[in-house]
Structures are given as structure tokens and as C-alpha cells.
Write an enzyme that holds these catalytic residues in place. Sequence first.
Site, PDB file in Angstrom:
ATOM      1  N   ASP A  35      73.242 -60.256  -7.854  1.00  0.00           N
ATOM      2  CA  ASP A  35      73.992 -60.669  -9.545  1.00  0.00           C
ATOM      3  C   ASP A  35      73.708 -59.392 -10.075  1.00  0.00           C
ATOM      4  OD1 ASP A  35      71.222 -60.100 -10.456  1.00  0.00           O
ATOM      5  OD2 ASP A  35      70.590 -61.781 -11.100  1.00  0.00           O
ATOM      6  N   CYS A  44      68.843 -59.726  -7.113  1.00  0.00           N
ATOM      7  CA  CYS A  44      68.672 -60.152  -7.876  1.00  0.00           C
ATOM      8  C   CYS A  44      67.454 -59.379  -8.483  1.00  0.00           C
ATOM      9  CB  CYS A  44      68.430 -61.771  -8.103  1.00  0.00           C
ATOM     10  SG  CYS A  44      66.689 -62.483  -7.684  1.00  0.00           S
ATOM     11  N   THR A  73      64.912 -60.157  -9.300  1.00  0.00           N
ATOM     12  CA  THR A  73      63.096 -60.261  -8.410  1.00  0.00           C
ATOM     13  C   THR A  73      63.254 -60.267  -7.004  1.00  0.00           C
ATOM     14  OG1 THR A  73      62.686 -62.573  -8.925  1.00  0.00           O
ATOM     15  CG2 THR A  73      61.748 -60.688 -10.711  1.00  0.00           C
ATOM     16  N   HIS A 100      58.513 -64.814  13.219  1.00  0.00           N
ATOM     17  CA  HIS A 100      57.633 -66.035  13.082  1.00  0.00           C
ATOM     18  C   HIS A 100      57.950 -66.831  12.771  1.00  0.00           C
ATOM     19  CE1 HIS A 100      53.403 -63.621  13.275  1.00  0.00           C
ATOM     20  NE2 HIS A 100      54.298 -63.512  14.613  1.00  0.00           N
ATOM     21  N   HIS A 154      55.701 -70.374  17.090  1.00  0.00           N
ATOM     22  CA  HIS A 154      56.420 -70.177  15.596  1.00  0.00           C
ATOM     23  C   HIS A 154      57.308 -71.752  15.580  1.00  0.00           C
ATOM     24  CE1 HIS A 154      53.798 -67.212  15.118  1.00  0.00           C
ATOM     25  NE2 HIS A 154      54.393 -66.579  16.286  1.00  0.00           N
TER      26      HIS A 154
HETATM   27  C1  RB5 Z   1      68.714 -62.288 -14.266  1.00  0.00           C
HETATM   28  O1  RB5 Z   1      67.921 -61.654 -15.980  1.00  0.00           O
HETATM   29  C2  RB5 Z   1      67.110 -62.341 -12.941  1.00  0.00           C
HETATM   30  O2  RB5 Z   1      66.260 -63.406 -14.462  1.00  0.00           O
HETATM   31  C3  RB5 Z   1      67.561 -62.762 -12.248  1.00  0.00           C
HETATM   32  O3  RB5 Z   1      68.360 -61.488 -11.488  1.00  0.00           O
HETATM   33  C4  RB5 Z   1      66.148 -62.852 -11.497  1.00  0.00           C
HETATM   34  O4  RB5 Z   1      65.251 -61.566 -11.428  1.00  0.00           O
HETATM   35  C5  RB5 Z   1      66.141 -64.104 -11.000  1.00  0.00           C
HETATM   36  O5  RB5 Z   1      65.411 -64.298  -9.712  1.00  0.00           O
END
Ligand code: RB5
Length: 154
Positions: free
Chosen positions: A8, A65, A67, A98, A133
Site C-alpha cells: 500500500d 503495508c 504493519t 513448518h 507438518h
Molecule cells: C494504513 O494507514 C495502514 O492501516 C496499513 O498500512 C496497514 O498497517 C494495515 O494493516
Amino acid sequence: MKLAIGNDHTAIELKNEILKHLEDRGIEVVNVGTDTPERFHYPVAGYKVAKLVAAGEVDGGVLICGTGVGISLAANKVQGIRACVCSEPYTAKLSKMHNNSNIIAFGARVVGAELAKMIVDAWVDAEFEGGRHQTRVDMIMEIEQTQHLQEAEQ
Ligand code: RB5
């Protein structure tokens, strides 16, 4: 090896670093992520990469993205996908050995570029061990396909 990569708007810079790193390793990469800074809904990239992986058009996927969570959640809704968020190489390696992960995900707001390269390398270089596994991965896929798990319902 051929991989798909998606991201993203939070992860353009890191995506480009990882893309170059993979290409430097001789890996072909299909880029389906965004390359412009406007807000981009991460499920779009998660879905696109997941569909390519599930169709067997690529050997695996990389998703980034903020996180790694949202984009992997979206990818995991596609049948046959096992996308794992990993913030360090050990988990990335074991997710392949695994869990037979077919997509690796991480967060551009969580890991730096050098750690991200180590995560990707650990995942690319690992191989699924099968055996016991395989039984457990089969159970995960049974839940996906039937919304039941026989062994848990006896
Ligand atoms: C975008 O602000 C953020 O929510 C996205 O990049 C991601 O971390 C979502 O899980």
C-alpha cells in the site's frame, strides 16, 4: 523462481528496496502494488498477490503495508493462501518449513530495509519439510474448505 509483490501507500520505498534485492538475487518479480503516494487500500494488493499465488502463476508472494497485518488478512481470505506476518527471519524461515507459507508479509512501519531483506531471504531460502507438518497444514486447509475440523469435533 518468480514472486509477486504488493504494497500500500505506506510501503512504496521498502517495496522498491525489496524488489531490487530480489531481482539482484535473480528472482523474477511481478509488481502489483501501488507506486504513487495517494492512499491505497491494502486489501487490493493483498488480493492481487494472493490470486496470482493461488493460481500458480507465481511461486510465492511478498506483501508489505504499515504493519503487514491488514494486507495479510486480505490475502488469507483467498483459498489456498497461507500468508504469514513476520518481523524477524527465524519466524519467516519456520513459516515456510513448518507452515508451508506461500506469502510472507511484514510492516514498513515495523522493520527497516536491512531486516526486511533478511526476512525475505530466510523465507525464500527455506523449504517446506512436509511429514508431520503436512498433516497440520492439511488440517488448516480442511478448516478453510469445509468450515469444520474433523479431529476437533470427535
Ligand atoms: C494504513 O494507514 C495502514 O492501516 C496499513 O498500512 C496497514 O498497517 C494495515 O494493516
